[in-house]
Structures are given as structure tokens and as C-alpha cells.
Design a protein around this motif. Structure first.
Motif, PDB file in Angstrom:
ATOM      1  N   LYS A   9     -36.188   8.808  -7.080  1.00 33.14           N
ATOM      2  CA  LYS A   9     -37.222   9.008  -8.091  1.00 33.14           C
ATOM      3  C   LYS A   9     -36.585   9.443  -9.430  1.00 33.14           C
ATOM      4  CE  LYS A   9     -40.652  10.266  -4.525  1.00 33.14           C
ATOM      5  NZ  LYS A   9     -41.439  11.385  -3.925  1.00 33.14           N
ATOM      6  N   ARG A  85     -35.831   8.929   7.205  1.00 33.46           N
ATOM      7  CA  ARG A  85     -36.731  10.054   6.889  1.00 33.46           C
ATOM      8  C   ARG A  85     -36.078  11.390   7.265  1.00 33.46           C
ATOM      9  NH1 ARG A  85     -41.910   9.434   4.421  1.00 33.46           N
ATOM     10  NH2 ARG A  85     -42.751  10.964   5.870  1.00 33.46           N
ATOM     11  N   THR A  91     -41.377  16.446   3.423  1.00 36.53           N
ATOM     12  CA  THR A  91     -41.974  16.173   2.109  1.00 36.53           C
ATOM     13  C   THR A  91     -41.904  17.388   1.187  1.00 36.53           C
ATOM     14  OG1 THR A  91     -43.487  14.644   3.189  1.00 36.53           O
ATOM     15  CG2 THR A  91     -44.101  15.387   0.973  1.00 36.53           C
ATOM     16  N   ARG A 102     -33.610  16.450   0.563  1.00 30.95           N
ATOM     17  CA  ARG A 102     -34.566  17.352  -0.094  1.00 30.95           C
ATOM     18  C   ARG A 102     -34.221  18.820   0.176  1.00 30.95           C
ATOM     19  NH1 ARG A 102     -39.878  13.831   1.679  1.00 30.95           N
ATOM     20  NH2 ARG A 102     -40.025  12.471  -0.154  1.00 30.95           N
ATOM     21  N   ASN A 112     -39.352  15.915  -5.598  1.00 30.51           N
ATOM     22  CA  ASN A 112     -38.577  15.879  -4.354  1.00 30.51           C
ATOM     23  C   ASN A 112     -37.589  14.710  -4.259  1.00 30.51           C
ATOM     24  OD1 ASN A 112     -40.415  13.890  -3.777  1.00 30.51           O
ATOM     25  ND2 ASN A 112     -41.312  14.898  -1.982  1.00 30.51           N
TER      26      ASN A 112
HETATM   27  P1  DAT Z   1     -43.344  11.502   1.650  1.00 28.21           P
HETATM   28  O1  DAT Z   1     -42.802  11.235   0.271  1.00 28.21           O
HETATM   29  O2  DAT Z   1     -42.535  12.554   2.369  1.00 28.21           O
HETATM   30  O3  DAT Z   1     -43.545  10.257   2.470  1.00 28.21           O
HETATM   31  P2  DAT Z   1     -46.222  11.495   1.232  1.00 28.21           P
HETATM   32  O4  DAT Z   1     -46.165  10.024   1.442  1.00 28.21           O
HETATM   33  O5  DAT Z   1     -47.215  12.266   2.032  1.00 28.21           O
HETATM   34  O6  DAT Z   1     -44.792  12.173   1.462  1.00 28.21           O
HETATM   35  O7  DAT Z   1     -46.524  11.805  -0.295  1.00 28.21           O
HETATM   36  C1  DAT Z   1     -45.899  11.040  -1.302  1.00 28.21           C
HETATM   37  C2  DAT Z   1     -45.422  11.969  -2.383  1.00 28.21           C
HETATM   38  O8  DAT Z   1     -46.551  12.615  -2.961  1.00 28.21           O
HETATM   39  C3  DAT Z   1     -44.525  13.112  -1.909  1.00 28.21           C
HETATM   40  O9  DAT Z   1     -43.167  12.729  -1.823  1.00 28.21           O
HETATM   41  C4  DAT Z   1     -44.748  14.131  -2.960  1.00 28.21           C
HETATM   42  C5  DAT Z   1     -46.216  13.950  -3.330  1.00 28.21           C
HETATM   43  N1  DAT Z   1     -47.063  14.871  -2.573  1.00 28.21           N
HETATM   44  C6  DAT Z   1     -47.387  14.797  -1.266  1.00 28.21           C
HETATM   45  N2  DAT Z   1     -48.174  15.807  -0.880  1.00 28.21           N
HETATM   46  C7  DAT Z   1     -48.353  16.552  -2.008  1.00 28.21           C
HETATM   47  C8  DAT Z   1     -49.072  17.751  -2.293  1.00 28.21           C
HETATM   48  N3  DAT Z   1     -49.765  18.397  -1.359  1.00 28.21           N
HETATM   49  N4  DAT Z   1     -49.007  18.231  -3.571  1.00 28.21           N
HETATM   50  C9  DAT Z   1     -48.305  17.596  -4.523  1.00 28.21           C
HETATM   51  N5  DAT Z   1     -47.612  16.456  -4.319  1.00 28.21           N
HETATM   52  C10 DAT Z   1     -47.633  15.951  -3.087  1.00 28.21           C
END
Ligand code: DAT
Ligand code: MG
Length: 148
Positions: A9, A85, A91, A102, A112
Motif C-alpha cells: 500500500k 496471510r 489485520t 504488519r 497496515n
Molecule cells: P485484511 O487487509 O487483513 O484482509 P480486511 O479485508 O478486513 O483486512 O480489511 C481491508 C482493510 O481495511 C484492512 O487492511 C484495513 C482496513 N480496515 C479493516 N478493518 C478496519 C477497521 N475496523 N477500522 C479501520 N480500518 C479497517
């Protein structure tokens, strides 16, 4: 073989973590099959994160992804989606184990540094979205030293 879509990112690019992140996937034994450096617009970022469009953090997430260039990749290998992962870590960086990307480099969930597909199916969909031109075929000459 299984493939996954990985994105470094904008914060990962700005912080100079590209080489470090690529190195972790390479050293594990996964094969780099696609690689691009690009900046995406809001519509594209919204498509990538369409499943999260109802979440309260969605707009902030899109702001973040379009805020600078990203490095997008396709990595291949046995179990690369779930093991990828694991290399990435949880996350929320507060819960990501030390030793994970991370866990080692991030503090806030909204910064992240890396994305990885969450299933083989979403890996395929994300590959089609980000690499519509397709990817190259190659197999490292060390293949038989990594796979039995
Ligand atoms: P990941 O990136 O681990 O697959 P995800 O698909 O649930 O996680 O979410 C995508 C992205 O969105 C994540 O990397 C960061 C952001 N995100 C997820 N949950 C969040 C939250 N509760 N508050 C703020 N940002 C969040
Ligand atoms: Mg996800």
C-alpha cells in the motif's frame, strides 16, 4: 499452482518497505509472477474493496489506497494464499505477531502497509482486476530444491 494477489500500500512504498516485503515472499520460496508500480483512482480502489463498501471506514480506506503509488504483485506457490496471510499478519497491527510484516512494521490498522487476498477465489478475482493483461509464465530453476 495457487496464486495470490499482494499489494504494498502507499505507506509501504513511502516508507521504503518494498524490497523488504518482496524479500520475505522470495525467501520463503514463493514465485513472483506479476509486478507493477501504479497509482489507482477512487473508482478502481472502490472496486477492489467493494465487499467493504458498507463499512464505516470505507471512505478512509479508499483515501488511503489512492494517496500514492502502490506495488501490486502476483505470487505463486503451494498454500500461498493462507501462508501469505500468515507472513502478512493480523489485520490490526496491535494483534499482528512479531515476525510478521504488519507485526514488525506497523502500528495503526489504517496504515497496515500490505494487502493479501483472503481466499483462492478472491485471489483469482483480484488478479483479473489488477492484471487484466495477464501475467508471464516462468518457473525458477531452483524449483526442485523447494518442492519435493
Ligand atoms: P485484511 O487487509 O487483513 O484482509 P480486511 O479485508 O478486513 O483486512 O480489511 C481491508 C482493510 O481495511 C484492512 O487492511 C484495513 C482496513 N480496515 C479493516 N478493518 C478496519 C477497521 N475496523 N477500522 C479501520 N480500518 C479497517
Ligand atoms: Mg481483506
Amino acid at each position: 499452482m495457487e496464486q495470490t494477489f499482494i499489494m504494498i500500500k502507499p505507506d509501504g512504498v513511502q516508507r521504503g518497505l518494498v524490497g523488504e516485503i518482496i524479500g520475505r515472499f522470495e525467501k520463503k520460496g514463493f514465485y513472483l509472477k506479476g509486478l507493477k508500480f501504479m497509482t489507482v483512482d477512487r473508482a478502481f480502489a472502490e472496486k477492489h474493496y467493494a465487499d467493504l463498501s458498507a463499512k464505516p471506514f470505507f471512505n478512509g480506506l479508499v483515501d488511503y489506497i489512492v494517496s500514492g503509488p502502490v506495488v501490486v504483485m502476483i505470487w505463486e506457490g503451494k498454500g500461498v494464499v493462507s501462508t501469505g496471510r500468515k507472513l502478512i499478519g493480523a489485520t490490526n497491527p496491535l494483534e499482528s505477531a512479531p515476525g510478521t510484516i504488519r507485526g514488525d512494521y506497523t502500528i495503526d490498522i489504517g496504515r497496515n502497509v500490505i494487502h493479501g487476498s483472503d481466499s483462492v477465489d478472491s485471489g483469482q478475482k483480484e488478479k483479473d482486476l489488477w492484471f487484466p493483461e495477464g501475467i508471464n509464465w516462468w518457473r525458477p530453476s531452483q524449483h526442485s530444491w523447494i518442492y519435493e
